[in-house]
Motif scaffolding. Structure first.
Motif, mmCIF file in Angstrom:
data_model
loop_
_atom_site.group_PDB
_atom_site.id
_atom_site.type_symbol
_atom_site.label_atom_id
_atom_site.label_comp_id
_atom_site.label_asym_id
_atom_site.label_seq_id
_atom_site.Cartn_x
_atom_site.Cartn_y
_atom_site.Cartn_z
ATOM 1 N N VAL A 71 0.843 -1.188 0.000
ATOM 2 C CA VAL A 71 0.000 0.000 0.000
ATOM 3 C C VAL A 71 0.888 1.251 0.000
ATOM 4 C CG1 VAL A 71 -1.827 1.229 1.228
ATOM 5 C CG2 VAL A 71 -1.785 -1.270 1.256
ATOM 6 N N ALA A 72 1.930 1.216 0.819
ATOM 7 C CA ALA A 72 2.825 2.371 0.923
ATOM 8 C C ALA A 72 3.521 2.643 -0.404
ATOM 9 C CB ALA A 72 3.860 2.127 2.030
ATOM 10 N N VAL A 73 4.017 1.592 -1.037
ATOM 11 C CA VAL A 73 4.716 1.784 -2.314
ATOM 12 C C VAL A 73 3.772 2.428 -3.331
ATOM 13 C CG1 VAL A 73 5.651 0.540 -4.297
ATOM 14 C CG2 VAL A 73 6.466 0.022 -1.995
ATOM 15 N N GLY A 74 2.512 1.968 -3.350
ATOM 16 C CA GLY A 74 1.538 2.551 -4.264
ATOM 17 C C GLY A 74 1.279 4.010 -3.933
ATOM 18 N N ALA A 75 1.077 4.285 -2.648
ATOM 19 C CA ALA A 75 0.750 5.643 -2.223
ATOM 20 C C ALA A 75 1.887 6.602 -2.560
ATOM 21 C CB ALA A 75 0.463 5.663 -0.719
ATOM 22 N N TYR A 76 3.107 6.238 -2.210
ATOM 23 C CA TYR A 76 4.242 7.128 -2.460
ATOM 24 C C TYR A 76 4.524 7.281 -3.945
ATOM 25 C CZ TYR A 76 5.587 8.100 2.325
ATOM 26 O OH TYR A 76 5.615 8.590 3.601
ATOM 27 N N THR A 77 4.391 6.171 -4.706
ATOM 28 C CA THR A 77 4.654 6.272 -6.143
ATOM 29 C C THR A 77 3.744 7.306 -6.781
ATOM 30 O OG1 THR A 77 5.295 3.960 -6.201
ATOM 31 C CG2 THR A 77 4.726 4.970 -8.300
ATOM 32 N N SER A 78 2.446 7.168 -6.492
ATOM 33 C CA SER A 78 1.504 8.098 -7.109
ATOM 34 C C SER A 78 1.722 9.512 -6.591
ATOM 35 C CB SER A 78 0.069 7.645 -6.853
ATOM 36 O OG SER A 78 -0.813 8.418 -7.614
ATOM 37 N N ALA A 79 2.005 9.623 -5.298
ATOM 38 C CA ALA A 79 2.204 10.953 -4.720
ATOM 39 C C ALA A 79 3.401 11.645 -5.363
ATOM 40 C CB ALA A 79 2.407 10.845 -3.212
ATOM 41 N N ILE A 80 4.507 10.918 -5.505
ATOM 42 C CA ILE A 80 5.714 11.524 -6.077
ATOM 43 C C ILE A 80 5.471 11.928 -7.532
ATOM 44 C CG2 ILE A 80 8.082 11.002 -6.800
ATOM 45 C CD1 ILE A 80 8.234 9.250 -4.206
ATOM 46 N N LEU A 81 4.718 11.111 -8.252
ATOM 47 C CA LEU A 81 4.522 11.391 -9.673
ATOM 48 C C LEU A 81 3.540 12.532 -9.929
ATOM 49 C CD1 LEU A 81 4.472 7.818 -11.233
ATOM 50 C CD2 LEU A 81 6.299 9.509 -11.303
ATOM 51 N N THR A 140 9.349 -13.031 5.243
ATOM 52 C CA THR A 140 9.885 -12.070 4.278
ATOM 53 C C THR A 140 8.973 -10.858 4.137
ATOM 54 O OG1 THR A 140 10.771 -13.929 3.074
ATOM 55 C CG2 THR A 140 10.807 -11.822 1.960
ATOM 56 N N THR A 141 7.664 -11.105 4.026
ATOM 57 C CA THR A 141 6.762 -9.965 3.842
ATOM 58 C C THR A 141 6.786 -9.061 5.067
ATOM 59 O OG1 THR A 141 4.921 -11.356 4.585
ATOM 60 C CG2 THR A 141 5.192 -11.063 2.210
ATOM 61 N N PHE A 142 6.932 -9.660 6.238
ATOM 62 C CA PHE A 142 7.041 -8.838 7.442
ATOM 63 C C PHE A 142 8.286 -7.952 7.359
ATOM 64 C CE2 PHE A 142 8.139 -8.029 11.905
ATOM 65 C CZ PHE A 142 6.949 -7.463 12.315
ATOM 66 N N GLY A 143 9.387 -8.577 6.941
ATOM 67 C CA GLY A 143 10.633 -7.823 6.772
ATOM 68 C C GLY A 143 10.495 -6.716 5.743
ATOM 69 N N VAL A 144 9.806 -7.018 4.649
ATOM 70 C CA VAL A 144 9.619 -6.019 3.596
ATOM 71 C C VAL A 144 8.825 -4.828 4.132
ATOM 72 C CG1 VAL A 144 8.428 -5.577 1.408
ATOM 73 C CG2 VAL A 144 9.840 -7.617 1.665
ATOM 74 N N ALA A 145 7.810 -5.132 4.944
ATOM 75 C CA ALA A 145 6.988 -4.055 5.503
ATOM 76 C C ALA A 145 7.834 -3.141 6.376
ATOM 77 C CB ALA A 145 5.824 -4.638 6.301
ATOM 78 N N VAL A 146 8.672 -3.727 7.222
ATOM 79 C CA VAL A 146 9.538 -2.921 8.085
ATOM 80 C C VAL A 146 10.502 -2.106 7.230
ATOM 81 C CG1 VAL A 146 11.326 -3.020 9.852
ATOM 82 C CG2 VAL A 146 9.347 -4.547 9.999
ATOM 83 N N ALA A 147 11.076 -2.776 6.213
ATOM 84 C CA ALA A 147 12.063 -2.099 5.361
ATOM 85 C C ALA A 147 11.432 -0.927 4.611
ATOM 86 C CB ALA A 147 12.667 -3.100 4.378
ATOM 87 N N VAL A 148 10.237 -1.149 4.059
ATOM 88 C CA VAL A 148 9.592 -0.076 3.298
ATOM 89 C C VAL A 148 9.262 1.096 4.217
ATOM 90 C CG1 VAL A 148 7.467 0.554 2.075
ATOM 91 C CG2 VAL A 148 8.708 -1.509 1.428
ATOM 92 N N GLN A 149 8.772 0.770 5.414
ATOM 93 C CA GLN A 149 8.421 1.836 6.355
ATOM 94 C C GLN A 149 9.654 2.659 6.725
ATOM 95 O OE1 GLN A 149 7.978 2.472 10.029
ATOM 96 N NE2 GLN A 149 6.305 3.903 9.570
ATOM 97 N N LEU A 150 10.763 1.946 6.988
ATOM 98 C CA LEU A 150 12.003 2.650 7.318
ATOM 99 C C LEU A 150 12.515 3.451 6.124
ATOM 100 C CD1 LEU A 150 13.921 0.021 9.471
ATOM 101 C CD2 LEU A 150 12.940 2.206 10.197
#
Ligand code: ATP
Ligand code: MG
Lengths: 312, 262
Positions: free
Chosen positions: A42-52, A101-111
């Motif tokens: 969700v974050a990747v989607g939100a930031y991608t659209s926001a930045i663009l 892995t998905t848990f790790g990805v969530a932490v990584a994306v948030q950071l």
């Protein structure tokens, strides 16, 4: 009038959650992939659209001022790319590794969004994300309705596509893999390929949902994408009925209603100085709803049923 | 005319000295076997001899610890099951594995190969070809369901099927794939006698159409009726091999497998 305004607001937010839940339903409900990092996609989607789509901003890379549909499509694509990568790396491993892995990805994306300040605005996030129908903002009722209609149409379109996929032969072999992987493989289906595809489709929907939320609210910050979000979406799917797209939508609306109502209640009865702490009662309320459903209707409100072949 | 034993020197499927260990137990122990093109080969042996494990190795559900497997001229020892069926090798499971929550018809349709609609999004981007393939598969499925007497259950979830019906579904679902090599693990176990004759006749038909068949069966009458050549396994190894009558009369085979009763 105020009630109508609130109802449209509530409906818009609830339906944006329904989108995320639909994405999780493809991954978990239809494929059995345990994604505990929903917030990341969700974050990747939100930031991608926001930045663009935001106008150029001093001190921040991006702000490309692109049209909104471009932002939304890119959001889905970026989240799909991340999902595809995660799936490709982990799906050949044991099922529980995907969860880790998905848990790790969530932490990584948030950071990452917290610390990549030049791109994401760091802890302050991104503001002035263009809102759909911004030209009508002077008429709050019309503006609210237009936004609700847009989100509802998006949910409907995604629902239609996902139903079409679920009813297609692709959906059928996906179910076969979920029910008996060995048998499906002996019949020539590649469980690994199917899982990667399903995880990617789910990720794309989550990314789109992130963009929808970002543009509806108008600003995003890292704290919008904490594990609480993942928990809410899981609760929505389980309450509504895992495996059932209509259940996913219903669960999202219901759980969001519980969340919003308990929030309002806390706001009304708890003294101001305790409110920050009392907010965690909202999570408790959802936990209770979850327990109640698991006890009385383990399949959720609209359980998944084997589809009968349509009469010809 | 069943193909003679001499034809089998150009095997379509062969195992060369393959071994499979489970923890301490050696389930298949340096076993070799060759299935000729168009041959119908019987595989018999006592319970626990390693027959099903050998099937799992041949079909790619398990990977051998040693030895090699060749299918239609290619080495496939490490290839997965889904790739081997693409090469024409199909297998049934001794304990049937229906997709329990899916309808009997949907179970059948999963057996179809090369369906356009199984590609992601094909239903949206290639609706016509998807529908055409789907219609053809449904017709084939309906015919096969009629053959195994399951037509009236087509729309029921597979979990309602009886044990024998599951065996029939297992066979019919595999036939959807039009395999050129068939591995059948006790296809007649638990099926009633009248239907068993039909199944035997159908297997003979399939074989007569050029499909090579490797058949595991404890029903020796069925083996005698269908298989000119027989391989006997015991304790994971090859015990005997040759023309059915001769092999089944061999004293060590009688002692290890058939007992005094036969
Ligand atoms: N996955 C497994 N893990 C451990 N042991 C196994 C496994 N599969 C089979 N075995 C063992 O391997 C041996 C051979 O089993 P297999 O199923 O191949 O026998 P079989 O010849 O097919 O017997 P039956 O005629 O009873 O079907 C048995 O001792 C069995 O317990
Ligand atoms: Mg066996």
């Amino acid at each position: 009038m105020e009630f109508v305004a609130y109802a449209t607001f509530f409906g818009t937010v609830a339906l944006s959650y329904a989108l995320i839940t639909l994405g999780l339903n493809v991954q978990w409900g239809q494929t059995g992939l345990f994604n505990v990092g929903v917030a990341a996609f969700v974050a990747v989607g939100a930031y991608t659209s926001a930045i663009l789509t935001t106008p150029a901003t001093e001190g921040r890379i991006g702000g490309f001022d692109l049209p909104l549909p471009v932002g939304w499509l890119a959001a889905a694509a970026a989240a799909a790319l991340l999902a595809n990568l995660v799936a490709w790396l982990t799906i050949r491993l044991r099922a529980d590794y995907l969860a880790i892995t998905t848990f790790g990805v969530a932490v990584a994306v948030q950071l990452a969004v917290l610390n990549l300040t030049p791109l994401t605005g760091g802890p302050f996030g991104i503001t002035f994300i263009p809102r759909p129908f911004g030209a009508w903002a002077s008429d709050p009722a019309l503006f609210g309705f237009a936004n609700l209609a847009l989100v509802a149409a998006t949910v409907l379109a995604v629902y239609a596509v996902l139903e079409c996929l679920a009813r297609s032969p692709w959906g059928r072999i996906l179910r076969a893999v979920r029910e008996d992987e060995t048998a499906a493989e002996a019949l020539g289906k590649s469980p690994r390929r199917l899982r990667i595809q399903a995880f990617t489709v789910g990720g794309a929907v989550m990314g789109l949902a992130g963009a929808v939320q970002a543009h509806f609210v108008g600003f995003i910050a890292p704290e919008n994408f904490l594990p609480t979000l993942t928990f809410q979406v899981w609760a929505m799917l389980i309450v509504g009925g895992s495996g059932n797209n209509r259940g996913a939508i219903l669960g999202a609306v219901l759980v969001w209603a519980i969340w919003a109502a308990s929030g309002a209640l806390i706001g009304a009865v708890v003294p101001a100085e305790l409110q920050a702490r009392a907010a965690s009662l909202q999570i408790v309320m959802i936990g209770l709803a979850l327990c109640a459903i698991l006890l009385w209707r383990p399949g959720g409100l609209l359980p998944d049923r084997p589809r009968r072949p349509r009469a010809r | 005319m069943p193909p003679s034993i001499a034809d089998s020197f150009a095997p379509i499927l062969s195992a060369t000295a393959i071994t499979k260990r489970f923890a301490g137990l050696v389930a298949v122990d340096g076993m070799s076997l060759a299935l000729g093109r168009g041959e119908m080969l019987g595989l018999v042996g006592p319970n626990g001899a390693g027959k099903t494990t050998l099937f799992n190795l041949l079909a790619g559900s398990l990977t051998p610890d040693a030895g090699a497997i060749h299918l239609a001229g290619a080495e496939v020892s490490r290839e997965g099951a889904s790739r081997r069926i693409a090469r024409g090798l199909g297998r049934t499971f001794q304990i049937p594995r229906p997709f329990p929550a899916m309808s009997v018809m949907d179970n059948m349709l999963v057996g179809a190969q090369g369906q356009t609609g199984e590609r992601l999004g094909a239903g949206l981007f290639a609706p016509l070809r998807t529908r055409r393939d789907e219609r053809a598969a449904r017709e084939q499925a309906a015919a096969l369901l009629a053959f195994v007497s399951l037509t009236h259950l087509a729309n029921e979830p597979a979990r309602v099927l009886s044990g024998g019906q599951r065996k029939l579904l297992e066979l019919a679902r595999l036939l959807m794939a039009d395999p050129t090599v068939l591995l059948l693990d006790e296809p007649a176990a638990g099926v009633n006698p009248a239907l068993m004759d039909t199944i035997a006749a159908r297997i003979a038909d399939i074989n007569a159409n050029g499909v090579s068949v490797l058949l595991i069966e404890h029903n020796i009458e069925l083996i005698r009726a269908l298989c000119p050549r027989v391989v006997v396994m015991a304790s994971g190894r090859l015990l005997a091999e040759g023309p059915a009558e001769a092999v089944l009369a061999q004293p060590d085979v009688v002692a290890a497998y058939l007992g005094e009763a036969v």
